[in-house]
Design a protein around this motif. Structure first.
Motif, PDB file in Angstrom:
ATOM      1  N   UNK A 185       1.191  -1.379  -0.042  1.00 40.64           N
ATOM      2  CA  UNK A 185      -0.150  -0.350   0.000  1.00 40.64           C
ATOM      3  C   UNK A 185       1.083   1.033   0.052  1.00 40.64           C
ATOM      4  N   UNK A 186       1.741   1.326   0.989  1.00 39.64           N
ATOM      5  CA  UNK A 186       3.077   3.048   1.022  1.00 39.64           C
ATOM      6  C   UNK A 186       3.669   2.557  -0.361  1.00 39.64           C
ATOM      7  N   UNK A 187       3.926   1.665  -1.297  1.00 37.17           N
ATOM      8  CA  UNK A 187       4.246   1.823  -2.398  1.00 37.17           C
ATOM      9  C   UNK A 187       3.405   2.432  -3.594  1.00 37.17           C
ATOM     10  N   UNK A 188       2.112   1.939  -3.465  1.00 35.14           N
ATOM     11  CA  UNK A 188       0.860   2.506  -4.388  1.00 35.14           C
ATOM     12  C   UNK A 188       0.734   3.821  -4.382  1.00 35.14           C
ATOM     13  N   UNK A 189       1.175   4.552  -3.255  1.00 30.43           N
ATOM     14  CA  UNK A 189       0.695   5.678  -2.734  1.00 30.43           C
ATOM     15  C   UNK A 189       2.312   6.590  -3.526  1.00 30.43           C
ATOM     16  N   UNK A 190       3.203   6.245  -3.360  1.00 31.49           N
ATOM     17  CA  UNK A 190       4.044   7.075  -3.365  1.00 31.49           C
ATOM     18  C   UNK A 190       4.165   6.985  -5.418  1.00 31.49           C
ATOM     19  N   UNK A 191       3.417   6.160  -6.118  1.00 33.82           N
ATOM     20  CA  UNK A 191       3.531   6.092  -7.479  1.00 33.82           C
ATOM     21  C   UNK A 191       3.336   7.007  -8.414  1.00 33.82           C
ATOM     22  N   UNK A 192       2.001   8.158  -8.010  1.00 31.09           N
ATOM     23  CA  UNK A 192       2.034   9.493  -8.915  1.00 31.09           C
ATOM     24  C   UNK A 192       2.985  10.048  -8.794  1.00 31.09           C
ATOM     25  N   UNK A 193       4.065  10.859  -7.868  1.00 34.72           N
ATOM     26  CA  UNK A 193       5.381  11.425  -6.692  1.00 34.72           C
ATOM     27  C   UNK A 193       6.566  11.137  -7.710  1.00 34.72           C
ATOM     28  N   UNK A 194       7.023   9.234  -8.029  1.00 39.87           N
ATOM     29  CA  UNK A 194       8.058   9.022  -8.806  1.00 39.87           C
ATOM     30  C   UNK A 194       7.471   9.059 -10.161  1.00 39.87           C
ATOM     31  N   UNK A 195       5.971   8.791 -10.457  1.00 37.71           N
ATOM     32  CA  UNK A 195       5.813   9.026 -11.887  1.00 37.71           C
ATOM     33  C   UNK A 195       5.959  10.501 -12.737  1.00 37.71           C
ATOM     34  N   UNK A 196       6.306  11.155 -11.061  1.00 34.74           N
ATOM     35  CA  UNK A 196       6.062  12.920 -11.738  1.00 34.74           C
ATOM     36  C   UNK A 196       7.400  13.578 -11.840  1.00 34.74           C
ATOM     37  N   UNK A 197       8.286  13.063 -11.307  1.00 35.73           N
ATOM     38  CA  UNK A 197       9.586  13.245 -10.777  1.00 35.73           C
ATOM     39  C   UNK A 197      10.379  12.554 -10.880  1.00 35.73           C
ATOM     40  N   UNK A 198      10.777  11.324 -11.358  1.00 35.26           N
ATOM     41  CA  UNK A 198      11.129   9.720 -11.448  1.00 35.26           C
ATOM     42  C   UNK A 198      12.861   9.627 -10.662  1.00 35.26           C
ATOM     43  N   UNK A 199      12.987  11.218 -11.156  1.00 40.01           N
ATOM     44  CA  UNK A 199      14.475  11.079 -10.382  1.00 40.01           C
ATOM     45  C   UNK A 199      14.772  11.422  -9.311  1.00 40.01           C
ATOM     46  N   UNK A 200      13.981  11.892  -8.906  1.00 36.50           N
ATOM     47  CA  UNK A 200      14.001  12.951  -6.877  1.00 36.50           C
ATOM     48  C   UNK A 200      13.177  12.158  -6.495  1.00 36.50           C
ATOM     49  N   UNK A 201      14.420  12.360  -4.682  1.00 41.37           N
ATOM     50  CA  UNK A 201      13.434  11.785  -3.987  1.00 41.37           C
ATOM     51  C   UNK A 201      12.131  12.866  -3.586  1.00 41.37           C
ATOM     52  N   UNK A 202      11.710  11.688  -3.072  1.00 42.06           N
ATOM     53  CA  UNK A 202       9.840  11.556  -2.800  1.00 42.06           C
ATOM     54  C   UNK A 202       9.701  11.698  -1.236  1.00 42.06           C
ATOM     55  N   UNK A 203       8.818  12.085  -0.838  1.00 46.03           N
ATOM     56  CA  UNK A 203       8.176  11.738   0.449  1.00 46.03           C
ATOM     57  C   UNK A 203       7.057  13.230   0.976  1.00 46.03           C
ATOM     58  N   UNK A 204       6.628  11.931   1.725  1.00 51.03           N
ATOM     59  CA  UNK A 204       4.717  12.116   2.293  1.00 51.03           C
ATOM     60  C   UNK A 204       4.031  11.299   3.092  1.00 51.03           C
ATOM     61  N   UNK A 205       3.121  12.209   3.486  1.00 53.39           N
ATOM     62  CA  UNK A 205       2.813  11.940   5.101  1.00 53.39           C
ATOM     63  C   UNK A 205       1.137  11.185   4.469  1.00 53.39           C
ATOM     64  N   UNK A 206       0.937  10.542   5.039  1.00 53.45           N
ATOM     65  CA  UNK A 206      -0.959  10.195   4.773  1.00 53.45           C
ATOM     66  C   UNK A 206      -1.023   8.628   5.490  1.00 53.45           C
TER      67      UNK A 206
END
Length: 503
Positions: free
Chosen positions: A187-208
């Motif tokens: 579930x955690x991986x799926x929540x970060x999918x949109x962020x990876x698709x938008x910026x695939x080469x950058x570190x992304x961080x979210x809280x949910x």
């Protein structure tokens, strides 16, 4: 652990007394700051214990409320008021304002100097920093030790999950899951999918959903994307140890980059050996099997046809080499992995393969002369599993759902029972029936059938001759062999005459 007002108050040498804000005593302190300015907020960063003696304390309740409100807005963690100099006790207007704005107010006796409190906070912070440094050092050592394991990638992923108190997942460059530490990671991986698709080469961080999640790309020095390390930690916001995840991502990048050339070479050799095996040239594959797979499968064997992304197939290869035994051979050909395993160990190995998100087709148990047929069976089963959105399928399941599925079960079973009844009525009928079934299952290969039945080939020939006589069939006829095989599949291992239905 961080120093708090509660910890300070537990020091009996200080004699501190809490007058307000009892529910805010566990906030970590950043410092203990002494100031008698009317407005000390320009000189604080937040999180401090402000120590005052009341020299500049406002004289009215309204002004005192404004003073305390300003301190709260600046992020002050608490107020320590020293008595015995300008005030014999803490002014009631200050206590009232502190209770109103729910900020800790601490009475500091004359015998306790502000410098003693400041030193206590400083020493506690130094001890906490040193402990954190030691813990990080030990954690990094454990990460490095994990990298030295047989399956270093999987071990590092599980170790980083343990160290951050959450979960972790390794993805390939396309975002497909390669390794998971826990099922919660999906579930955690799926929540970060949109962020990876938008910026695939950058570190992304979210809280949910009360969980911090970080997605860290694995990049080569030339900027090539090799995959992602995604990790999450449930609990308070900011509790995820991002530094540990970053260290693990760097380690995984080095491991992946340095082993890629060696892996490509070994994979190429395994593919060549498998081609030789399919062409009936077992000698070469056997001679180098120890270096390629650690051993070689024995008859009877089964073939797995495994489909998935290159990263997932690499993960399957690591699993097959990770303490699963030595009676197997595998290689990637035409974009899919073919695995040959001893039938006695196939269930255990299949269970490990299915831990990876791949599709698997499984052949019947066959012998070397039928390797090509087993390979076709496994490929067909895998294709059918993919069309049905299943993780795995056995070729035997296709047979069960083949022509027999379109027959009238009662009539066809009655016909099969009548056809094979002479075997069971004869002396030694059960042995004859089993012999016929095994001979058909081994495609009429005498040596393989005799070995499976643990009988001599002369005994087998004698039984087959008697079967032909009792059933009045020619076992060399493809038509009659097909009918007998279908009859056996309908009746199973213990045929009985079906009950006649009345109309």
């Amino acid at each position: 652990m961080p120093i708090t007002i509660r910890r300070l108050c537990r020091n009996e040498n200080f004699g501190l007394r809490v007058l307000a804000g009892h529910d805010q005593l566990d906030r970590p302190l950043t410092w203990a700051h002494v100031s008698e300015l009317a407005d000390p907020t320009p000189f604080v960063d937040g999180g401090e214990l402000l120590l005052i003696t009341g020299v500049s304390l406002p004289t009215t309740a309204a002004e005192t409320n404004k003073f305390v409100r300003t301190l709260v807005a600046a992020g002050i963690a608490g107020i320590g008021f020293g008595i015995g100099l300008h005030f014999d006790e803490v002014p009631s207007r200050l206590a009232t304002a502190a209770r109103r704005f729910d900020i800790p107010l601490i009475e500091v006796p004359l015998r306790t100097s502000f410098i003693a409190i400041t030193k206590a906070v400083s020493q506690a912070q130094s001890a906490d920093d040193m402990k954190q440094l030691r813990d990080n050092y030990q954690s990094l050592r454990r990460l490095l030790q994990a990298a030295l394991a047989v399956n270093g990638t999987r071990t590092v992923v599980r170790r980083v999950a343990e160290l951050i108190g959450g979960w972790a997942a390794l993805l390939d460059s396309a975002g497909h899951r390669v390794e998971l530490s826990h099922s919660d990671a999906v579930a955690g991986v799926e929540r970060t999918t949109p962020e990876r698709a938008a910026r695939p080469m950058e570190v992304s961080f979210l809280t949910s959903e009360n969980e911090d999640v970080i997605s860290h790309p694995l990049l080569t020095p030339r900027g090539k994307l090799m995959g992602y390390l995604v990790a999450g930690c449930p609990g308070a916001v900011g509790s995820l140890n991002q530094g540990m995840v970053t260290a693990a991502a760097s380690l995984l990048t080095l491991m992946t980059g340095r082993t890629r050339d060696a892996q490509l070479t070994m994979n190429h050799l395994r593919t060549v050996a498998m081609h030789q095996l399919f062409e009936g040239q077992n000698t070469l594959a056997r001679n180098i099997s120890g270096e390629l797979w650690g051993g070689f499968p024995v008859e009877p064997f089964q073939v797995f046809h495994v489909t998935g992304t290159p990263g997932l197939l690499d993960s399957v290869a690591e699993s097959l080499l990770d303490g699963l035994g030595h009676d197997l051979a595998f290689g990637v050909t035409d974009g899919a992995m073919t695995v040959v395993v001893s039938a006695t160990d196939s269930e255990r190995i299949l269970g490990r393969v299915k831990e990876v998100d791949v599709t698997v087709g499984v052949s019947d148990a066959l012998w070397w002369e039928d390797l090509s047929r087993a390979r076709r069976q496994a490929a067909r089963a895998a294709a059918e599993a993919g069309s049905r959105d299943r993780r795995s399928m056995r070729f035997a399941e296709l047979s069960e759902s083949g022509l027999s599925a379109f027959l009238d079960q009662d009539r066809s079973t009655a016909f099969a029972a009548a056809q094979l009844r002479p075997l069971l009525d004869a002396k030694g009928g059960n042995d004859l029936y089993l012999t016929l079934a095994m001979w058909l299952a081994h495609n009429g290969v005498g040596d393989a059938t005799a070995a499976a039945l643990s009988i001599h080939r002369h005994t087998l020939r004698s039984r087959l001759a008697r079967i032909e006589s009792l059933l009045r069939v020619d076992l060399q006829s493809p038509t009659e062999r097909a009918e007998l095989w279908l009859g056996y599949r309908l009746l199973g291992d213990a045929p009985t005459a079906p009950t006649q239905r009345t109309t």
